[in-house]
Design a protein around this motif. Sequence first.
Motif, mmCIF file in Angstrom:
data_model
loop_
_atom_site.group_PDB
_atom_site.id
_atom_site.type_symbol
_atom_site.label_atom_id
_atom_site.label_comp_id
_atom_site.label_asym_id
_atom_site.label_seq_id
_atom_site.Cartn_x
_atom_site.Cartn_y
_atom_site.Cartn_z
ATOM 1 N N SER A 198 -5.698 -7.604 11.031
ATOM 2 C CA SER A 198 -6.321 -6.302 10.838
ATOM 3 C C SER A 198 -7.683 -6.460 10.171
ATOM 4 O O SER A 198 -7.852 -7.275 9.261
ATOM 5 N N ASP A 199 -8.652 -5.666 10.606
ATOM 6 C CA ASP A 199 -9.977 -5.678 9.981
ATOM 7 C C ASP A 199 -9.893 -5.403 8.482
ATOM 8 O O ASP A 199 -10.709 -5.897 7.702
ATOM 9 N N LYS A 200 -8.922 -4.625 8.072
ATOM 10 C CA LYS A 200 -8.781 -4.263 6.656
ATOM 11 C C LYS A 200 -8.563 -5.482 5.760
ATOM 12 O O LYS A 200 -8.924 -5.464 4.588
ATOM 13 N N VAL A 201 -7.981 -6.548 6.296
ATOM 14 C CA VAL A 201 -7.764 -7.767 5.513
ATOM 15 C C VAL A 201 -9.098 -8.319 5.017
ATOM 16 O O VAL A 201 -9.182 -8.872 3.926
ATOM 17 N N GLY A 202 -10.146 -8.160 5.791
ATOM 18 C CA GLY A 202 -11.472 -8.620 5.396
ATOM 19 C C GLY A 202 -12.316 -7.567 4.714
ATOM 20 O O GLY A 202 -13.323 -7.894 4.089
ATOM 21 N N PRO A 257 -0.397 -7.351 -0.680
ATOM 22 C CA PRO A 257 -0.072 -6.269 0.245
ATOM 23 C C PRO A 257 -0.306 -6.570 1.726
ATOM 24 O O PRO A 257 -0.488 -5.653 2.523
ATOM 25 N N ILE A 258 -0.292 -7.831 2.092
ATOM 26 C CA ILE A 258 -0.303 -8.158 3.515
ATOM 27 C C ILE A 258 1.146 -8.229 3.978
ATOM 28 O O ILE A 258 1.999 -8.798 3.306
ATOM 29 N N ARG A 259 1.390 -7.648 5.135
ATOM 30 C CA ARG A 259 2.705 -7.716 5.777
ATOM 31 C C ARG A 259 2.528 -8.355 7.140
ATOM 32 O O ARG A 259 1.540 -8.087 7.843
ATOM 33 N N LEU A 260 3.487 -9.191 7.506
ATOM 34 C CA LEU A 260 3.469 -9.860 8.802
ATOM 35 C C LEU A 260 4.493 -9.206 9.718
ATOM 36 O O LEU A 260 5.609 -8.931 9.300
ATOM 37 N N ASN A 261 4.084 -8.970 10.960
ATOM 38 C CA ASN A 261 4.986 -8.473 11.991
ATOM 39 C C ASN A 261 4.875 -9.411 13.176
ATOM 40 O O ASN A 261 3.763 -9.767 13.586
ATOM 41 N N ILE A 262 6.024 -9.821 13.713
ATOM 42 C CA ILE A 262 6.027 -10.761 14.832
ATOM 43 C C ILE A 262 6.372 -10.019 16.109
ATOM 44 O O ILE A 262 7.375 -9.300 16.169
ATOM 45 N N TYR A 263 5.512 -10.181 17.102
ATOM 46 C CA TYR A 263 5.688 -9.576 18.421
ATOM 47 C C TYR A 263 5.641 -10.697 19.447
ATOM 48 O O TYR A 263 4.556 -11.121 19.861
ATOM 49 N N GLY A 264 6.798 -11.220 19.821
ATOM 50 C CA GLY A 264 6.832 -12.352 20.740
ATOM 51 C C GLY A 264 6.198 -13.564 20.095
ATOM 52 O O GLY A 264 6.645 -14.028 19.051
ATOM 53 N N TYR A 319 -2.737 -5.167 6.519
ATOM 54 C CA TYR A 319 -2.806 -4.647 5.156
ATOM 55 C C TYR A 319 -1.855 -3.466 5.063
ATOM 56 O O TYR A 319 -1.858 -2.587 5.922
ATOM 57 N N ASP A 320 -1.035 -3.453 4.030
ATOM 58 C CA ASP A 320 -0.064 -2.389 3.814
ATOM 59 C C ASP A 320 -0.490 -1.572 2.594
ATOM 60 O O ASP A 320 -0.300 -2.014 1.459
ATOM 61 N N TYR A 321 -1.062 -0.405 2.832
ATOM 62 C CA TYR A 321 -1.450 0.451 1.704
ATOM 63 C C TYR A 321 -0.206 1.070 1.086
ATOM 64 O O TYR A 321 0.666 1.590 1.785
ATOM 65 N N TRP A 322 -0.139 1.002 -0.245
ATOM 66 C CA TRP A 322 0.930 1.642 -1.011
ATOM 67 C C TRP A 322 0.266 2.192 -2.265
ATOM 68 O O TRP A 322 -0.428 1.450 -2.975
ATOM 69 N N ASP A 323 0.452 3.452 -2.552
ATOM 70 C CA ASP A 323 -0.258 4.089 -3.656
ATOM 71 C C ASP A 323 0.008 3.442 -5.014
ATOM 72 O O ASP A 323 -0.804 3.569 -5.925
ATOM 73 N N CYS A 341 -0.428 0.562 -5.677
ATOM 74 C CA CYS A 341 -1.455 -0.476 -5.820
ATOM 75 C C CYS A 341 -2.860 0.113 -5.956
ATOM 76 O O CYS A 341 -3.849 -0.621 -5.826
ATOM 77 N N ASP A 342 -2.982 1.402 -6.224
ATOM 78 C CA ASP A 342 -4.312 2.008 -6.358
ATOM 79 C C ASP A 342 -5.137 1.349 -7.460
ATOM 80 O O ASP A 342 -6.346 1.180 -7.322
ATOM 81 N N ASP A 343 -4.483 0.939 -8.563
ATOM 82 C CA ASP A 343 -5.214 0.251 -9.632
ATOM 83 C C ASP A 343 -5.716 -1.113 -9.170
ATOM 84 O O ASP A 343 -6.770 -1.572 -9.614
ATOM 85 N N ALA A 344 -4.986 -1.772 -8.274
ATOM 86 C CA ALA A 344 -5.428 -3.054 -7.715
ATOM 87 C C ALA A 344 -6.640 -2.860 -6.805
ATOM 88 O O ALA A 344 -7.536 -3.707 -6.771
ATOM 89 N N LEU A 345 -6.657 -1.752 -6.086
ATOM 90 C CA LEU A 345 -7.823 -1.449 -5.248
ATOM 91 C C LEU A 345 -9.050 -1.195 -6.122
ATOM 92 O O LEU A 345 -10.147 -1.686 -5.821
ATOM 93 N N LYS A 346 -8.854 -0.465 -7.190
ATOM 94 C CA LYS A 346 -9.960 -0.160 -8.110
ATOM 95 C C LYS A 346 -10.493 -1.443 -8.760
ATOM 96 O O LYS A 346 -11.699 -1.670 -8.795
ATOM 97 N N LEU A 347 -9.591 -2.284 -9.261
ATOM 98 C CA LEU A 347 -10.009 -3.539 -9.902
ATOM 99 C C LEU A 347 -10.664 -4.476 -8.887
ATOM 100 O O LEU A 347 -11.666 -5.128 -9.196
ATOM 101 N N GLY A 348 -10.123 -4.528 -7.683
ATOM 102 C CA GLY A 348 -10.725 -5.349 -6.640
ATOM 103 C C GLY A 348 -12.147 -4.919 -6.325
ATOM 104 O O GLY A 348 -13.029 -5.758 -6.123
ATOM 105 N N LYS A 349 -12.351 -3.605 -6.308
ATOM 106 C CA LYS A 349 -13.694 -3.078 -6.052
ATOM 107 C C LYS A 349 -14.629 -3.421 -7.210
ATOM 108 O O LYS A 349 -15.777 -3.826 -6.988
ATOM 109 N N GLU A 350 -14.144 -3.268 -8.445
ATOM 110 C CA GLU A 350 -14.964 -3.604 -9.621
ATOM 111 C C GLU A 350 -15.367 -5.070 -9.615
ATOM 112 O O GLU A 350 -16.490 -5.421 -9.962
#
Length: 187
Positions: free
Chosen positions: A10-14, A126-133, A140-144, A146-155
């Motif tokens: 996912s682009d969100k990983v980067g 918060p990365i989740r792996l799904n296997i399709y064949g 990236y799996d957003y879960w509220d 982890c909002d403080d982790a998003l804020k700290l990551g941005k800082e």
Amino acid sequence: MLAVNDCLVSDKVGEVCFCCNLECCKGCCCVEGDLGAPLEPDEISLIEDYKDEIFEYMTDAGIEVVRNNGVFAPGLGNDFVTPLIDDRDCAFLYYDDDNVARCAIETAYHDGRIPFNKPISCHLYPIRLNIYGDVIAVNYDYWDICDDALKLGKEKNIRLYRFLKEPLIRRFGEEWYAKLCDEIERH
């Protein structure tokens, strides 16, 4: 979406900035949710082989759950997950002096008591792996919680793929991670 070997990333990983902030969340990802953490089949065997060493770090309630029910529980479909205490806390957690939920498996590993780290699904979160064949989706799996982790990551300006470098290499290897970095930087 980026293609890295047999993975679609996912682009969100980067793009997403992320840095765990345990002072704020208190490790609630080990407490919240409907199921325990997903387990790989080889992880079940390892946990079983080293459960006595892991027990040294666990709560009495967690030890009781594992002794009565085993080191894994059924998940969704044919998957397996860590067992829970009273449908809430992961059986493998304990609370440190600051009341932060910590992983007994990870602590036993860092103390040199066992040869493997916590389950890869926990290490990658918060990365989740799904296997399709033959394809692995890396999302990236957003879960509220982890909002403080998003804020700290941005800082700190830490992108998710950089924050999770160690578990990404653990799961996919250094060559794969180098390709991921190249793809993200080109994208």
